[in-house]
Design an enzyme around this catalytic site. Structure first.
Site, PDB file in Angstrom:
ATOM      1  N   GLU A 164       3.192   9.550  -6.378  1.00 52.20           N
ATOM      2  CA  GLU A 164       2.373  10.066  -5.284  1.00 52.20           C
ATOM      3  C   GLU A 164       2.606  11.552  -5.034  1.00 52.20           C
ATOM      4  O   GLU A 164       3.065  11.947  -3.954  1.00 52.20           O
ATOM      5  CB  GLU A 164       2.633   9.276  -4.000  1.00 52.20           C
ATOM      6  CG  GLU A 164       2.349   7.790  -4.121  1.00 52.20           C
ATOM      7  CD  GLU A 164       2.616   7.014  -2.820  1.00 52.20           C
ATOM      8  OE1 GLU A 164       3.117   7.619  -1.856  1.00 52.20           O
ATOM      9  OE2 GLU A 164       2.340   5.806  -2.784  1.00 52.20           O
ATOM     10  N   GLU A 354       2.002  -0.047  -6.332  1.00 54.31           N
ATOM     11  CA  GLU A 354       2.451  -0.340  -4.961  1.00 54.31           C
ATOM     12  C   GLU A 354       1.286  -0.919  -4.189  1.00 54.31           C
ATOM     13  O   GLU A 354       0.152  -0.448  -4.305  1.00 54.31           O
ATOM     14  CB  GLU A 354       2.902   0.925  -4.201  1.00 54.31           C
ATOM     15  CG  GLU A 354       4.228   1.473  -4.608  1.00 54.31           C
ATOM     16  CD  GLU A 354       4.632   2.707  -3.787  1.00 54.31           C
ATOM     17  OE1 GLU A 354       4.222   2.822  -2.613  1.00 54.31           O
ATOM     18  OE2 GLU A 354       5.345   3.547  -4.358  1.00 54.31           O
TER      19      GLU A 354
HETATM   20  O1  IFM Z   1       7.471   3.721   1.377  1.00 52.55           O
HETATM   21  C1  IFM Z   1       6.400   4.371   0.768  1.00 52.55           C
HETATM   22  C2  IFM Z   1       6.714   4.694  -0.678  1.00 52.55           C
HETATM   23  O2  IFM Z   1       7.866   5.466  -0.795  1.00 52.55           O
HETATM   24  C3  IFM Z   1       5.576   5.455  -1.304  1.00 52.55           C
HETATM   25  N1  IFM Z   1       4.319   4.798  -1.092  1.00 52.55           N
HETATM   26  C4  IFM Z   1       4.003   4.343   0.236  1.00 52.55           C
HETATM   27  C5  IFM Z   1       5.152   3.528   0.811  1.00 52.55           C
HETATM   28  C6  IFM Z   1       4.803   3.038   2.229  1.00 52.55           C
HETATM   29  O3  IFM Z   1       4.549   4.118   3.062  1.00 52.55           O
END
Ligand code: IFM
Length: 447
Positions: A164, A354
């Site tokens: 990200e 994710e």
């Molecule tokens: O916890 C974060 C992660 O580190 C990166 N993506 C989003 C998650 C939730 O906010």
């Protein structure tokens, strides 16, 4: 429960974490401070005043955590390597830090769990002064990538360079709510450029050491819907998507940035050198997409919003369809954003790296009935099953997260784990969502 969405038998099921959020062991084994250690030490930066010094103490408890992962049926594990643990300030290998990851990776392999490592999940070494605002940092990242390839590559079948990069660039340098806490629009764009350059240089460096690793990047593209049909709102939504998506995806496919983004950079655009875009566009074996929610964009009002070209309208906190962090539950967005990306860029095979929900239900008497998360996961997996059945090349899914953990500026106030963590005792308690996933993953799927 036997019913649930159906996936091909080859579909990969995993869980995800990140080093700073779970490891702790902050100064053990020669680990150096990261910009997140510095950020946490600044009063007012983290909602509950907490830090990552102990977190889930995974640094000491990883054998038990891996056993838990295996018991829950996960056969794939996405985690990040802390740059600050494996490399010294003068750029040499830190044997103690490397040994930690070698033991972790060996334990995963012994349990039949395939690792998927991310090299950079935001914990930039604090000694790299100027951070992502300096081009030099991209070259240091390439050195780090080569070192990991050399030292740990034999145990790493799949590696992503960055997680990200939008968050590092824009939350870190425009909104200033993430480390390093800068608030300057052109700087955020410069950081984004250097991050993507680091990605390209990192892939080149890794491949110069070994060629048997599947390499990619993890992005969090966003679906930005306009708040209304008014042309000003529609234009705002477009600018928001340029920032969220095009800034990161264009370089991956050797396309220049949109003119609007270069314009917002002002004189700093001159720091983008000829040939940089081609460096960013290294072949990708996979792309990881992280999806949580969508955004609603509106015409800008304040000076900072005018510099961005949009403002986001947060959902009314009274709405029932929000997770505990206040994000809209919008499973259709997973398909809408993926189709949008596929229409615009020639993506390689996709992994959902994710997806998950903040649900702060407490653990009581050894159980945690996290109904918000359970419903969230069920609706998103139903959506994902449809996408896969319709032929979109998605190969796997990692739930965020295995454990409740340090949720960045929210500290420990938001819980994303399918396993509850009592931070006072470090007791782990699998939640209802973990039990459902365990059953679902182990249910026979069509071949
Ligand atoms: O916890 C974060 C992660 O580190 C990166 N993506 C989003 C998650 C939730 O906010």
């Amino acid at each position: 429960m036997t019913e649930g969405p159906r996936f091909p038998a080859s579909f990969e099921w995993g869980c995800a974490t990140a080093a700073f959020q779970i490891e702790g062991g902050a100064s053990e084994g020669g680990k150096l401070p990261s910009i997140w250690d510095d950020f946490c030490a600044q009063p007012g930066r983290i909602k509950d005043g907490s830090d990552g010094l102990v977190a889930c103490d995974h640094y000491h408890r990883f054998p038990d955590d891996i056993a838990l992962m295996a018991d829950l049926g996960f056969r794939h594990y996405r985690f990040s390597i802390a740059w600050t643990r494996v490399i010294t300030e003068d750029g040499r290998a830190n044997p103690q830090g490397l040994d930690f990851y070698r033991r972790l990776l060996t334990a995963l392999h012994e349990r039949g769990i395939t690792p998927n490592a991310t090299l950079f999940h935001w914990d930039l070494p604090a000694h790299l002064k100027g951070g992502w605002l300096r081009r030099e940092t991209a070259y240091r990242f390439a050195d780090y990538a080569a070192l990991v390839a050399d030292e740990l590559g034999d145990l790493l079948p799949r590696v992503a360079t960055l997680n990200e990069p939008w968050c590092s660039a824009f939350l870190g340098h425009d909104l200033g709510v993430f480390a390093p806490g800068v608030q300057d629009r052109p700087s955020a764009l410069l950081a984004a450029h250097h991050l993507m350059l680091a990605h390209g240089l990192g892939l080149q460096a890794w491949r110069s050491v070994r060629r048997d690793t599947q390499l990619g990047i993890v992005l969090n593209p966003e679906l930005c819907d306009a708040a209304s049909d008014a042309p000003a709102d529609v234009a705002a939504a477009r600018l928001a998507e340029l920032e969220r998506n095009d800034v990161f995806l264009n370089p991956l496919f050797n396309r220049e940035w949109p003119a609007e983004m270069l314009e917002q950079m002002g004189p700093l655009a001159g720091q983008r050198l000829p040939g940089d875009t081609a460096i960013c566009a290294q072949p990708l074996d996979f792309i990881g997409l992280n999806y949580y929610t969508r955004s609603i964009a509106q015409a800008p009002v304040s000076d900072a919003e005018l510099a961005r070209g949009y403002r986001f309208v947060p959902p009314d906190p009274q709405r029932p369809d929000l997770t505990d962090i206040g994000w809209e539950i919008y499973p259709q967005g997973l398909e809408r954003v993926t189709r949008k990306l596929l229409a615009q860029w020639p993506l390689p095979p996709i992994w959902i790296t994710e997806n998950g929900a903040a649900d702060n239900t407490p653990a009581v008497d050894g159980a945690c009935d996290d109904q918000i998360r359970l419903a969230y996961l069920q609706s998103h997996l139903a959506q994902l099953a449809q996408m896969v059945a319709s032929g979109i090349d998605i190969r796997g899914y990692y739930v965020w997260s295995l454990l409740d953990n340090f949720e960045w500026a929210q500290g420990y106030s938001q819980r994303f784990g399918v396993v509850h963590v009592d931070y006072a005792t470090q007791q782990r308690t699998p939640k209802a969502s973990a039990h459902w996933l365990q059953h679902f993953i182990s249910s026979p799927q069509p071949t």
